[in-house]
Design an enzyme around this catalytic site. Structure first.
Site, PDB file in Angstrom:
ATOM      1  N   ARG A   1     -49.167   7.211  12.625  1.00 43.57           N
ATOM      2  CA  ARG A   1     -50.300   7.319  11.686  1.00 43.57           C
ATOM      3  C   ARG A   1     -51.501   6.483  12.123  1.00 43.57           C
ATOM      4  O   ARG A   1     -52.649   6.929  11.982  1.00 43.57           O
ATOM      5  CB  ARG A   1     -49.837   6.925  10.289  1.00 43.57           C
ATOM      6  CG  ARG A   1     -48.827   7.923   9.733  1.00 43.57           C
ATOM      7  CD  ARG A   1     -48.461   7.645   8.312  1.00 43.57           C
ATOM      8  NE  ARG A   1     -47.493   8.641   7.839  1.00 43.57           N
ATOM      9  CZ  ARG A   1     -47.164   8.791   6.582  1.00 43.57           C
ATOM     10  NH1 ARG A   1     -47.714   8.038   5.656  1.00 43.57           N
ATOM     11  NH2 ARG A   1     -46.274   9.703   6.228  1.00 43.57           N
TER      12      ARG A   1
ATOM     13  N   ASP B   1     -54.165   6.286  -7.976  1.00 40.59           N
ATOM     14  CA  ASP B   1     -53.467   6.164  -6.700  1.00 40.59           C
ATOM     15  C   ASP B   1     -54.244   5.191  -5.828  1.00 40.59           C
ATOM     16  O   ASP B   1     -55.456   4.987  -6.021  1.00 40.59           O
ATOM     17  CB  ASP B   1     -53.338   7.518  -6.000  1.00 40.59           C
ATOM     18  CG  ASP B   1     -52.192   7.536  -4.996  1.00 40.59           C
ATOM     19  OD1 ASP B   1     -51.101   8.034  -5.348  1.00 40.59           O
ATOM     20  OD2 ASP B   1     -52.372   7.018  -3.870  1.00 40.59           O
TER      21      ASP B   1
END
Length: 272
Positions: A38, A144
């Site tokens: 990532r 979030d």
């Protein structure tokens, strides 16, 4: 096969420490490959040469890069009506309870903490939409840490693959197809029930009022015991007396947690 970039033990440890301090997520050695893949995307995107350069860049440009760093690390996997028993309990048990107990205020507040790309809060909204009489004030806060997934959630647009689990009548009632007929978009009547907001659960919460119930599913799985206990205590403080908390299927509370009773199937009720 040699890798494009070298990730040393000290660099990995530094990344682990940054992530833990920022959001309480514990990254074990088994997450090393995920971290590599990532963050390698960020290194390529920024046209840097290695992890050392990236960590230096991150330190010098925290204001604009740190959210990208956290977004890259956090995992977002969700679907509509995931863990259906939670929504059945909400519909058959909690809504009748709320209709009775909140009839004076006609006010209901629900928090989807860790809402990812929005499937959870939209599922909550679809469950509640026709169950409260006109005049009731029913709102869902959806938060979030990842600003990218929040942007998608707020758009309310999903691919046909994302909606395959929805029954045709539900799909027809709450979504319409885009002009190309490839994606589905949430109808405004459903969307207006939800307010999306970026929030780090481990920082100070701006909310002033209390919640009737909280969904925090597949979030605390990444936290260590101390962080989990602190978060559960904070949830207890912001829930109404005997309010409800939903966790993910692989999550649970320790026996030392004194604020909640287990109802089974990762559903909990605040004791007082």
């Amino acid at each position: 096969m040699s890798k494009e970039f070298l990730l040393t033990d000290s660099e990995f440890s530094h990344i682990v420490d940054l992530v833990y301090k920022a959001c309480g997520i514990v990254l074990g050695e088994h997450k090393r490959e995920m971290v590599y893949s990532r963050l390698a995307r960020r290194i390529r995107s920024l046209k840097l040469s290695n992890f050392e350069q990236y960590l230096d860049y991150l330190e010098l440009n925290k204001d604009k890069e740190f959210s990208n760093f956290i977004n890259a690390i956090t995992t977002n996997l969700t679907s509509f009506f995931r863990e259906k028993h939670h929504f059945e309990f909400l519909k058959k048990t909690l809504v009748p309870k709320l209709l009775k107990e909140n009839r004076a205020t006609k006010r209901v507040r629900i928090w989807s903490a860790g809402c990812s790309t929005g499937e959870e809060p939209y599922s909550i909204a679809m469950t509640l939409a026709d169950m409260f009489p006109i005049g009731w004030d029913v709102k869902i806060l959806a938060t979030d840490l990842d600003s990218n997934v929040l942007e998608k959630a707020n758009s309310g647009e999903y691919s046909a693959n994302s909606t395959t689990g929805l029954e045709p009548e539900i799909l027809k009632k709450w979504f319409f197809k885009d002009k190309q007929g490839e994606n589905y978009k949430v109808k405004p009547a459903l969307k207006k029930m939800i307010h999306f907001k970026r929030l780090n659960l481990l920082q100070k919460w701006p909310m002033k009022g209390t919640f009737d119930l909280i969904f925090c599913r597949n979030v605390v799985i990444y936290f260590d015991k101390e962080t989990k206990e602190g978060l559960f205590n904070n949830y207890a403080n912001i829930l109404i007396p005997q309010g409800h908390l939903f966790l993910g299927h692989s999550e649970s509370m320790s026996k030392e947690q004194k604020n909640f009773n287990s109802l089974g199937k990762t559903m909990y009720q605040k004791i007082k």
